[in-house]
Design a protein around this motif. Sequence first.
Motif, mmCIF file in Angstrom:
data_model
loop_
_atom_site.group_PDB
_atom_site.id
_atom_site.type_symbol
_atom_site.label_atom_id
_atom_site.label_comp_id
_atom_site.label_asym_id
_atom_site.label_seq_id
_atom_site.Cartn_x
_atom_site.Cartn_y
_atom_site.Cartn_z
ATOM 1 N N LEU A 1 0.827 -1.213 0.000
ATOM 2 C CA LEU A 1 0.000 0.000 0.000
ATOM 3 C C LEU A 1 0.858 1.258 0.000
ATOM 4 O O LEU A 1 0.570 2.220 -0.708
ATOM 5 C CB LEU A 1 -0.939 0.001 1.211
ATOM 6 N N ALA B 1 2.170 1.812 -3.394
ATOM 7 C CA ALA B 1 1.140 2.274 -4.332
ATOM 8 C C ALA B 1 0.820 3.747 -4.124
ATOM 9 O O ALA B 1 0.564 4.478 -5.079
ATOM 10 C CB ALA B 1 -0.130 1.439 -4.163
ATOM 11 N N SER C 1 0.011 3.888 -13.789
ATOM 12 C CA SER C 1 -0.912 4.003 -12.659
ATOM 13 C C SER C 1 -1.674 2.699 -12.448
ATOM 14 O O SER C 1 -2.096 2.387 -11.337
ATOM 15 C CB SER C 1 -1.884 5.157 -12.887
ATOM 16 N N ALA C 2 -1.854 1.901 -13.526
ATOM 17 C CA ALA C 2 -2.524 0.611 -13.376
ATOM 18 C C ALA C 2 -1.728 -0.303 -12.444
ATOM 19 O O ALA C 2 -2.307 -1.053 -11.649
ATOM 20 C CB ALA C 2 -2.717 -0.048 -14.739
ATOM 21 N N ARG D 1 0.164 0.722 -10.012
ATOM 22 C CA ARG D 1 -0.059 1.239 -8.652
ATOM 23 C C ARG D 1 -1.384 0.746 -8.093
ATOM 24 O O ARG D 1 -1.476 0.362 -6.923
ATOM 25 C CB ARG D 1 -0.019 2.761 -8.661
ATOM 26 N N TRP D 2 -2.422 0.719 -8.930
ATOM 27 C CA TRP D 2 -3.713 0.185 -8.489
ATOM 28 C C TRP D 2 -3.591 -1.297 -8.154
ATOM 29 O O TRP D 2 -4.158 -1.771 -7.164
ATOM 30 C CB TRP D 2 -4.770 0.400 -9.575
ATOM 31 N N PHE D 3 -2.833 -2.014 -8.971
ATOM 32 C CA PHE D 3 -2.622 -3.443 -8.732
ATOM 33 C C PHE D 3 -1.921 -3.664 -7.393
ATOM 34 O O PHE D 3 -2.330 -4.505 -6.595
ATOM 35 C CB PHE D 3 -1.795 -4.037 -9.883
ATOM 36 N N GLU D 4 -0.862 -2.894 -7.143
ATOM 37 C CA GLU D 4 -0.142 -3.025 -5.878
ATOM 38 C C GLU D 4 -1.034 -2.654 -4.697
ATOM 39 O O GLU D 4 -0.988 -3.294 -3.646
ATOM 40 C CB GLU D 4 1.119 -2.166 -5.897
ATOM 41 N N GLY D 5 -1.847 -1.612 -4.869
ATOM 42 C CA GLY D 5 -2.772 -1.233 -3.805
ATOM 43 C C GLY D 5 -3.780 -2.333 -3.521
ATOM 44 O O GLY D 5 -4.069 -2.652 -2.358
ATOM 45 N N ALA D 6 -4.314 -2.946 -4.595
ATOM 46 C CA ALA D 6 -5.267 -4.045 -4.421
ATOM 47 C C ALA D 6 -4.599 -5.234 -3.745
ATOM 48 O O ALA D 6 -5.194 -5.900 -2.881
ATOM 49 C CB ALA D 6 -5.842 -4.461 -5.777
#
Length: 196
Positions: free
Chosen positions: A80, A83, A170-171, A173-178
């Motif tokens: 998180l 991300a 940014s995709a 980053r979203w993947f890492e956040g998820a």
Amino acid sequence: MSIGLVLLPGPDTMLVAGHAARRGFKAGMAAIGGIQLGGLFYMLLCGFGFLSVLNAVPGLFLGVKIAGALYLAWMGFGLLRGAIKPTPASETPKVRIGGSPFAQGLVSTVLNPKVAIFFLAALPQFVGTGPDAPWQGMLLIAIVYGLGFLWCALLALLATKAGRKVGQSSAMRWFEGAMGVGFFGLAGRLALARNI
């Protein structure tokens, strides 16, 4: 039963997919190597009869469970944080959250008492009570981890291809956040697990 256990999403799936997408196929395979060594650990516990000790000693189960949940939460926090505060494009991304992919695979497998509890619940249905029972149990665990290797290797290949397409966008980053949220969820689920 073995195929269902292998395909069930969990820390192994998330570790392999995450490392392969961010760092490539080699990192995904390194995580698989750690997971496989963790499987060997459980095979040896079964063979020497120590698997049931984890269930029989509540304090031991609780200690392993808490350590495993904290480790998963720590990896989730690192993902998180990465991300939210991405690495500038000019720098090499630092993704050593909780150690190397191999170490993460090993530690997350060994510190997951739910694996041991599953084997304790499932193995008696397929293993007799004779002198060969420990060997039969070890063989069944080896089959589960052998199928897991095949599934995770395919997953690493697919995640590597997807990661190359996405890059450091940014995709990703979203993947890492998820993934980070997913690890927090797994940590919570492990923290609430009960022994049998």
